[in-house]
Design an enzyme around this catalytic site. Structure first.
Site, PDB file in Angstrom:
ATOM      1  CB  CYS A   1      -0.889  -0.225   1.061  1.00 36.86           C
ATOM      2  SG  CYS A   1      -0.056   0.251   2.635  1.00 36.86           S
TER       3      CYS A   1
ATOM      4  CB  CYS B   1       3.545  -0.044   3.519  1.00 33.82           C
ATOM      5  SG  CYS B   1       2.605  -0.917   5.040  1.00 33.82           S
TER       6      CYS B   1
ATOM      7  CB  CYS C   1      -1.106  -3.190   2.270  1.00 31.39           C
ATOM      8  SG  CYS C   1       0.542  -3.184   2.554  1.00 31.39           S
TER       9      CYS C   1
ATOM     10  CB  CYS D   1       0.104  -2.593   6.796  1.00 32.14           C
ATOM     11  SG  CYS D   1      -0.895  -1.965   5.730  1.00 32.14           S
TER      12      CYS D   1
ATOM     13  CG  ASP E   1      -5.345 -10.103  66.320  1.00 30.56           C
ATOM     14  OD1 ASP E   1      -4.548  -9.979  64.951  1.00 30.56           O
ATOM     15  OD2 ASP E   1      -4.532 -10.496  67.112  1.00 30.56           O
TER      16      ASP E   1
END
Length: 529
Positions: free
Chosen positions: A21, A24, A113, A116, A348
């Site tokens: 793509c 990228c 793509c 990616c 306690d």
């Protein structure tokens, strides 16, 4: 496209034709301009084609009579199978030329793509941003900023490595190089694109230090098994962990990719990576607010109430506890998922805590509401106090995580005062206990053989004052080092605590009632209640 230069042309041409793509491609061209990544996808694709076309026209103008060498024509003829023809023999696939109108350039805009897997395509669009924001708004959180985190499928690292090796080998023939560390990281590019859109839609800024986190977890089932060859090549990198569903974590995959030799990688994974049929899927969209901390001091008036839930072998012994009586109201008002209670020591079940109370802090995990005024906190304190006659709280306030450390700081050096009602088997007179007031026990620290673990612990009694009641009863007021076992100091715990009241009086002594009268920790700050 001003950020691209002539040296980027081989990379653009190569990746565009193998199904990568536009965003990228910008990453692999080391483009650091955030604005470019935010441009519409179609515009980016158009710009990349224009970039290649313009450069091609310049080349043609100078070299119009040069015929492509035979090897280039052969590569075009043999590339009919396209990028799906995978070689696992350590060599790269044959890449179609950008000059051929029937190659991937013509339809790359609609392909998922191959690097990616659609993260920088479909998931950067307005529809997905609105989906994320709808999830955030429906969760009903209070926040003034956000930090965005994303979890990516580990196989993306494998595909990125394959694309980088492809570029490295092809550009190397042209005397060019691309350092792996110079590539813009996928997460970074995604956040460049998504941050402004989320910020505009949510109406608050993105801030890396924000306590409110919006996270998206992506998965790509179609390619899940692409990491598996690494486990054979680098078994040491993949070790099972109790809290991990799969050994193929992103960090394990990255570690294996750093370890595996390039030639071994090429034998097992196609370069370029094949184009997938499907996009990634957003498995989870989650919101989480950082913890809020509330502190105060509590008084405990019941001798039948534990500090924390009393459960033995899975069976609850008493119906409530100090922490529950306080936290149930905080949980409801802050709309938190859970809580963690801590305090300066503990008493306690049969011991009361009087005076100005015992300091405590509660961590409220993932609260939906985080903003409270001083008046609202005062009202919340009153609600807690009205709900039970067993406890009361004071100085209820919001604090920071770091401030809680002051409650624990020097806890061993702090002092506490107690009032103990003591019984003796033999009759006593006032004169028999008067000497206790003058004993300098601080010079002879208590030695407590504690059973959990078996270790000798020294504790200091700073002062004692006796108050005669009758022949078998007296009250003893003590100021001690924090962590002193008062009950054991009275009855001796079968000789484990020395000295003790029984040994000092030379008779059997036992404790009937014990009250904590003060815990000398000057935290949290006193409020005007």
């Amino acid at each position: 496209m001003s950020s691209l230069t002539e040296k980027d042309r081989p990379i653009v041409q190569l990746l565009l034709n193998t199904g990568t793509c536009p965003r990228c491609i910008l990453r692999f061209c080391c483009v650091g301009s955030q604005t470019l990544y935010r441009r519409p996808y179609k515009d980016l694709m158009k710009d990349l084609k224009e970039f290649l076309k313009n450069n091609q026209e310049k080349e043609d103008a100078v070299c119009f009579d040069i015929v492509d060498p035979p090897c280039k024509r052969i590569r075009i003829e043999n590339a009919e199978g396209g990028p799906h023809d995978v070689n696992h023999n350590g060599t790269l696939q044959q890449i179609p030329s950008v000059n051929n109108e029937n190659t991937a350039v013509g339809d790359s805009a609609v392909k998922v793509c191959n690097v990616c897997l659609g993260i920088l395509q479909e998931f950067c669009e307005a529809d997905f941003v609105k989906k994320v924001c709808q999830k955030v708004n429906s969760a009903d959180y209070q926040f003034t900023s956000f930090v965005f985190s994303v979890s990516l499928p580990p196989q993306l690292s494998v595909r990125e490595r394959a694309a980088w090796l492809l570029i490295k080998q092809e550009t190397g023939k042209l005397g060019l190089s691309l350092a792996k560390d110079d590539i813009v990281q996928l997460k970074e590019a995604y956040k460049w694109i998504i941050h402004p859109q989320l910020s505009e839609e949510l109406g608050v800024p993105a801030d890396g230090k924000s306590l409110f986190e919006v996270s998206v977890v992506f998965a790509h089932p179609e390619t899940d098994e692409e990491c598996h060859f690494l486990a054979t090549a680098c078994p040491d990198c993949f070790k099972p962990a109790k809290n991990k569903q799969s050994v193929f974590t992103r960090m394990a995959v990255i570690k294996a990719l750093e370890k595996i030799k390039e030639e071994d990688f090429l034998k097992h994974f196609p370069c370029p990576p094949s184009s997938p049929k499907n996009l990634c899927v957003a498995l989870e969209i989650q919101c989480n607010n950082g913890a809020v901390f509330v502190a105060g001091r509590y008084n405990k008036y019941s001798r039948n109430l534990p500090q924390t839930p009393w459960i033995i072998d899975g069976e609850r012994k008493l119906e409530s506890s100090v922490e529950e009586l306080i936290s149930e109201h905080l949980m409801a008002e802050f709309k938190a998922d859970s809580f963690n209670f801590s305090s300066s020591g503990r008493e306690d079940v049969d011991v009361r805590t009087l005076g100005n109370g015992r300091p405590f802090a509660i961590e409220l995990v993932n609260p939906r509401r985080i903003h409270f005024t001083a008046e609202e906190m005062k009202g919340l304190q009153q609600t807690i106090n009205n709900s039970s006659d067993k406890i009361q709280v004071r100085d209820l306030q919001l604090v920071t995580r770091s401030a809680i450390g002051r409650m624990k700081e020097g806890e061993e050096e702090k002092t506490k005062t107690y009032s103990a009602l003591i019984w003796t088997d033999k009759a006593i007179q006032k004169e028999d206990i008067a000497f206790l007031d003058d004993i300098k026990v601080s010079k002879t620290p208590l030695r407590v053989l504690h059973r959990r673990p078996l270790a000798v612990r020294c504790r200091i009694i700073h002062t004692m004052k006796s108050e005669y009641i009758d022949e078998h009863h007296f009250r003893l007021h003590l100021k001690t080092q924090a962590g002193t076992y008062i009950k054991e100091f009275v009855h001796g715990d079968f000789g484990r605590t020395k000295p003790n009241i029984g040994s000092l009086l030379n008779r059997t002594a036992d404790i009937l009632e014990l009250d904590v009268e003060s815990v000398d920790v000057d935290w949290p700050p006193t409020l005007d209640n």
